[in-house]
Write a protein that holds these residues in place. Structure first.
Motif, PDB file in Angstrom:
ATOM      1  N   ILE A  11      53.027 -13.617 193.972  1.00 45.18           N
ATOM      2  CA  ILE A  11      51.898 -14.550 193.905  1.00 45.18           C
ATOM      3  C   ILE A  11      51.065 -14.270 192.661  1.00 45.18           C
ATOM      4  O   ILE A  11      50.676 -15.195 191.926  1.00 45.18           O
ATOM      5  CB  ILE A  11      51.037 -14.464 195.182  1.00 45.18           C
ATOM      6  CG1 ILE A  11      51.839 -14.934 196.391  1.00 45.18           C
ATOM      7  CG2 ILE A  11      49.757 -15.290 195.034  1.00 45.18           C
ATOM      8  CD1 ILE A  11      51.159 -14.681 197.731  1.00 45.18           C
ATOM      9  N   GLU A  12      50.803 -12.987 192.403  1.00 39.24           N
ATOM     10  CA  GLU A  12      50.022 -12.626 191.213  1.00 39.24           C
ATOM     11  C   GLU A  12      50.731 -13.060 189.931  1.00 39.24           C
ATOM     12  O   GLU A  12      50.096 -13.614 189.020  1.00 39.24           O
ATOM     13  CB  GLU A  12      49.755 -11.117 191.204  1.00 39.24           C
ATOM     14  CG  GLU A  12      48.746 -10.668 192.243  1.00 39.24           C
ATOM     15  CD  GLU A  12      48.596  -9.157 192.331  1.00 39.24           C
ATOM     16  OE1 GLU A  12      47.631  -8.701 192.963  1.00 39.24           O
ATOM     17  OE2 GLU A  12      49.451  -8.423 191.775  1.00 39.24           O
ATOM     18  N   ASP A  13      52.045 -12.824 189.851  1.00 44.38           N
ATOM     19  CA  ASP A  13      52.809 -13.214 188.648  1.00 44.38           C
ATOM     20  C   ASP A  13      52.746 -14.724 188.424  1.00 44.38           C
ATOM     21  O   ASP A  13      52.542 -15.193 187.304  1.00 44.38           O
ATOM     22  CB  ASP A  13      54.276 -12.774 188.773  1.00 44.38           C
ATOM     23  CG  ASP A  13      54.448 -11.273 188.617  1.00 44.38           C
ATOM     24  OD1 ASP A  13      53.497 -10.603 188.143  1.00 44.38           O
ATOM     25  OD2 ASP A  13      55.520 -10.762 188.985  1.00 44.38           O
ATOM     26  N   TYR A  14      52.933 -15.480 189.498  1.00 44.19           N
ATOM     27  CA  TYR A  14      52.906 -16.941 189.405  1.00 44.19           C
ATOM     28  C   TYR A  14      51.530 -17.399 188.915  1.00 44.19           C
ATOM     29  O   TYR A  14      51.413 -18.245 188.030  1.00 44.19           O
ATOM     30  CB  TYR A  14      53.215 -17.542 190.776  1.00 44.19           C
ATOM     31  CG  TYR A  14      53.398 -19.044 190.766  1.00 44.19           C
ATOM     32  CD1 TYR A  14      54.663 -19.601 190.765  1.00 44.19           C
ATOM     33  CD2 TYR A  14      52.293 -19.906 190.768  1.00 44.19           C
ATOM     34  CE1 TYR A  14      54.850 -20.983 190.771  1.00 44.19           C
ATOM     35  CE2 TYR A  14      52.467 -21.280 190.774  1.00 44.19           C
ATOM     36  CZ  TYR A  14      53.740 -21.808 190.766  1.00 44.19           C
ATOM     37  OH  TYR A  14      53.902 -23.167 190.764  1.00 44.19           O
ATOM     38  N   VAL A  42      51.983 -19.576 196.623  1.00 40.22           N
ATOM     39  CA  VAL A  42      52.528 -19.314 197.963  1.00 40.22           C
ATOM     40  C   VAL A  42      53.650 -20.305 198.274  1.00 40.22           C
ATOM     41  O   VAL A  42      54.707 -19.925 198.793  1.00 40.22           O
ATOM     42  CB  VAL A  42      51.412 -19.393 199.033  1.00 40.22           C
ATOM     43  CG1 VAL A  42      52.008 -19.316 200.438  1.00 40.22           C
ATOM     44  CG2 VAL A  42      50.399 -18.268 198.822  1.00 40.22           C
ATOM     45  N   LEU A  43      53.436 -21.581 197.938  1.00 39.00           N
ATOM     46  CA  LEU A  43      54.485 -22.581 198.170  1.00 39.00           C
ATOM     47  C   LEU A  43      55.756 -22.259 197.389  1.00 39.00           C
ATOM     48  O   LEU A  43      56.864 -22.392 197.905  1.00 39.00           O
ATOM     49  CB  LEU A  43      53.984 -23.975 197.785  1.00 39.00           C
ATOM     50  CG  LEU A  43      52.970 -24.613 198.727  1.00 39.00           C
ATOM     51  CD1 LEU A  43      52.410 -25.893 198.114  1.00 39.00           C
ATOM     52  CD2 LEU A  43      53.593 -24.911 200.082  1.00 39.00           C
ATOM     53  N   ALA A  44      55.593 -21.823 196.149  1.00 38.18           N
ATOM     54  CA  ALA A  44      56.759 -21.464 195.330  1.00 38.18           C
ATOM     55  C   ALA A  44      57.513 -20.293 195.950  1.00 38.18           C
ATOM     56  O   ALA A  44      58.749 -20.247 195.924  1.00 38.18           O
ATOM     57  CB  ALA A  44      56.312 -21.121 193.910  1.00 38.18           C
ATOM     58  N   LEU A  45      56.763 -19.371 196.541  1.00 40.91           N
ATOM     59  CA  LEU A  45      57.370 -18.206 197.192  1.00 40.91           C
ATOM     60  C   LEU A  45      58.183 -18.637 198.417  1.00 40.91           C
ATOM     61  O   LEU A  45      59.264 -18.122 198.679  1.00 40.91           O
ATOM     62  CB  LEU A  45      56.261 -17.228 197.606  1.00 40.91           C
ATOM     63  CG  LEU A  45      56.677 -15.857 198.103  1.00 40.91           C
ATOM     64  CD1 LEU A  45      57.373 -15.070 197.003  1.00 40.91           C
ATOM     65  CD2 LEU A  45      55.450 -15.092 198.593  1.00 40.91           C
TER      66      LEU A  45
END
Length: 200
Positions: A80-83, A140-143
């Motif tokens: 999440i942090e990286d995104y 979060v959605l991407a995860l």
């Protein structure tokens, strides 16, 4: 938590009823009254036992869910942090570039002005805070996405954005259309040029 509290209240009520019935049984009452009290006592003790079991189960469930939440956050925090570090400079016009996700999923961001990490809600404008949480939601959605082009419904999400922030949000959403199918509900005509408009 609400269920646990209700169960504690039920248990407390059952305890009081058991105490009341024990008092009756140790007092001078007719055989009929004592038999009725004994029968009620059995019922109340069974209720108390059920409430105690339910409370133990709920407390165990709470512990397991808390542990699962902690592990999930620990495993997903870095992603999440990286995104967000990739999307924040674009959406905030380069003003914010670093973010740290905390155990409760709230976040701190690096402020060049304050030379340190700050809590957005306490230090920044509502529009800026909304930009951070927009990026966080998509992180979060991407995860969770796992390569599937998910549907995302946004209900007038940019009401606190000025024109500049709205344009940055548009650019961000445009970049994300390969990963997400985005539907935006709004009463405003400000978004008419963002994509296909369907009047409902």
């Amino acid at each position: 938590e609400m269920d646990r509290e209700r169960t504690r209240q039920d248990l407390d009520k059952a305890d009081k009823e058991v105490s009341r019935l024990q008092t009756i049984m140790h007092s001078q009452y007719s055989r009929e009254d004592l038999a009725k009290a004994e029968e009620e006592m059995e019922y109340k003790q069974a209720q108390k036992g059920n409430a105690e079991r339910k409370l133990r189960i709920l407390e165990l469930l709470t512990d397991v869910l808390t542990e699962a939440q902690t592990k999930t956050i620990a495993q997903s925090r870095a992603a999440i942090e990286d995104y967000m570090r990739r999307s924040l400079p674009a959406i905030t016009n380069g003003r914010y570039t670093d973010v740290r996700i905390k155990d409760d999923l709230s976040l701190d961001v690096w402020s060049d002005e304050k030379k340190g990490m700050v809590v957005p809600e306490e230090n920044l404008s509502r529009g800026t805070v909304d930009q951070f949480y927009l990026a966080a939601r998509f992180a979060v959605l991407a995860l969770l996405n796992k390569g599937v082009r998910s549907l995302v419904l946004l209900d007038d999400p940019f009401s606190a954005f000025d024109e500049g922030r709205r344009e940055k949000a548009r650019e961000m959403l445009k970049d994300m259309t390969e990963s997400f199918q985005i539907v935006l509900f709004t009463h405003s005509s400000d978004y008419d040029g963002w994509g296909s408009v369907v009047v409902l």
